[in-house]
Design a protein around this motif. Structure first.
Motif, PDB file in Angstrom:
ATOM      1  N   HIS A  95      38.501  39.478  41.156  1.00  0.00           N
ATOM      2  CA  HIS A  95      38.097  38.221  41.794  1.00  0.00           C
ATOM      3  C   HIS A  95      39.223  37.187  41.928  1.00  0.00           C
ATOM      4  CE1 HIS A  95      37.854  36.286  37.828  1.00  0.00           C
ATOM      5  NE2 HIS A  95      37.253  37.391  37.389  1.00  0.00           N
ATOM      6  N   LEU A  97      39.606  34.457  40.480  1.00  0.00           N
ATOM      7  CA  LEU A  97      39.137  33.065  40.448  1.00  0.00           C
ATOM      8  C   LEU A  97      39.957  32.300  39.414  1.00  0.00           C
ATOM      9  CD1 LEU A  97      35.293  33.801  40.466  1.00  0.00           C
ATOM     10  CD2 LEU A  97      36.673  32.947  42.387  1.00  0.00           C
ATOM     11  N   ALA A 103      32.461  27.893  39.308  1.00  0.00           N
ATOM     12  CA  ALA A 103      32.245  28.631  40.551  1.00  0.00           C
ATOM     13  C   ALA A 103      32.321  27.681  41.744  1.00  0.00           C
ATOM     14  CB  ALA A 103      30.888  29.329  40.506  1.00  0.00           C
ATOM     15  N   PRO A 142      34.191  31.279  35.567  1.00  0.00           N
ATOM     16  CA  PRO A 142      34.186  32.725  35.825  1.00  0.00           C
ATOM     17  C   PRO A 142      33.867  33.578  34.585  1.00  0.00           C
ATOM     18  CG  PRO A 142      36.014  31.710  36.975  1.00  0.00           C
ATOM     19  CD  PRO A 142      35.361  30.618  36.168  1.00  0.00           C
ATOM     20  N   LEU A 145      30.302  34.468  33.967  1.00  0.00           N
ATOM     21  CA  LEU A 145      29.593  35.184  35.031  1.00  0.00           C
ATOM     22  C   LEU A 145      29.738  36.695  34.861  1.00  0.00           C
ATOM     23  CD1 LEU A 145      30.836  33.077  38.088  1.00  0.00           C
ATOM     24  CD2 LEU A 145      28.696  32.796  36.822  1.00  0.00           C
ATOM     25  N   GLN A 150      30.919  37.228  39.737  1.00  0.00           N
ATOM     26  CA  GLN A 150      32.307  36.812  39.983  1.00  0.00           C
ATOM     27  C   GLN A 150      32.738  37.213  41.400  1.00  0.00           C
ATOM     28  OE1 GLN A 150      34.125  38.928  36.748  1.00  0.00           O
ATOM     29  NE2 GLN A 150      33.933  37.217  35.314  1.00  0.00           N
ATOM     30  N   GLN A 151      32.398  38.446  41.808  1.00  0.00           N
ATOM     31  CA  GLN A 151      32.776  38.881  43.159  1.00  0.00           C
ATOM     32  C   GLN A 151      32.048  38.067  44.225  1.00  0.00           C
ATOM     33  OE1 GLN A 151      35.668  40.200  42.592  1.00  0.00           O
ATOM     34  NE2 GLN A 151      35.499  41.594  44.291  1.00  0.00           N
TER      35      GLN A 151
END
Ligand code: ADP
Ligand code: ADP
Length: 225
Positions: A95, A97, A103, A142, A145, A150-151
């Motif tokens: 991901h 992130l 998020a 993240p 999650l 996450q994706q």
């Protein structure tokens, strides 16, 4: 105009050395508006190289890359960067992130970098989270999650600036098979709802079959699957 047009793309690594690797040997590809195409390639076939060239992260040795009718060949770096930020979204297997941000914030930040106001960016971020079914996770970081969540956030981030073109490299490749199917379905739904064009690399032939067209990268060239 097609959203993406690649013409006669070639790329070799170590071009000046005896161990030259001719990865792409004449790639022609046209993605019409709204078209979703599966790219199937064995590992090492040059899939990442092709996606990076299409997304203006790398340049071909020869050939032309046009995005939304604009020839990007030989454009200065700042012009290519501006085009990439505004019109291209990337999704990877992992991901990527930012761990310190929620998020929601991860989806807001690229919009602020693109000149969108904070209020508009938050509205768009919430809308995207709603579309992938994880609004209740907006304020989680993240690490809190699941892999699938996450994706989904990474999908929202990729689409945050409403790009014309989405490039995805094994977008659900690190998820278990059942989760992968669900998360992939969420991605396709999001792409269809947004109407953008996408080139999605996958090893999974069942997932590839859900797309409009399937192509294989083989010996440096694209062939129908
Ligand atoms: P040349 O200028 O000799 O053609 P390149 O610029 O194509 O070389 O190569 C870039 C560098 O990437 C090389 O110095 C090479 O050591 C390195 N490299 C070699 N193999 C790989 C690989 N599989 N993945 C990533 N980088 C590599
Ligand atoms: P894929 O994503 O399909 O696994 P890549 O595009 O990453 O393939 O790489 C295609 C081929 O080019 C591989 O043989 C890889 O080792 C080689 N390669 C990738 N990057 C470099 C580089 N910077 N220098 C030299 N060889 C590279």
């Amino acid at each position: 105009d097609p959203v993406l047009q690649l013409s006669g793309i070639t790329k070799a690594y170590n071009a000046s050395k005896p161990n030259v690797v001719e990865v792409l040997q004449g790639i022609d590809l046209t993605l019409a508006a709204g078209e979703v195409v599966a790219l199937v390639a064995p590992s090492g076939a040059g899939k990442s190289t092709l996606l990076h060239i299409a997304g203006l992260l790398d340049t071909p040795d020869t050939g032309r890359v046009e995005i939304a009718g604009e020839d990007m060949t030989g454009q200065p770096d700042r012009r290519r960067t501006r085009m990439r930020r505004a019109d291209v979204g990337f999704i990877y297997q992992f991901h990527h992130l930012l761990p310190e941000f929620t998020a929601l914030e991860n989806i807001i930040l690229p919009q602020l970098a693109n000149g969108v106001t904070r209020v508009a960016a938050e509205g768009r971020a919430r809308e995207l989270l709603e579309k992938v079914g994880i609004s209740p996770r907006a304020d989680h970081r993240p690490a809190a999650l699941s892999g699938g969540e996450q994706q989904r956030v990474a999908f929202c981030r990729a689409l945050a600036n409403a790009p014309k073109l989405l490039l995805a490299d094994e977008p659900t490749g690190n998820l278990d098979p059942a989760t992968s199917d669900q998360v992939f379905a969420a991605l396709l739904e999001l792409v269809r709802a947004t109407g953008l064009s996408a080139l999605i690399a996958t090893h999974n032939l069942e997932l590839a079959a859900k797309m409009d067209r399937q192509i294989r990268l083989e010996a440096g060239r694209l062939v129908p699957l």
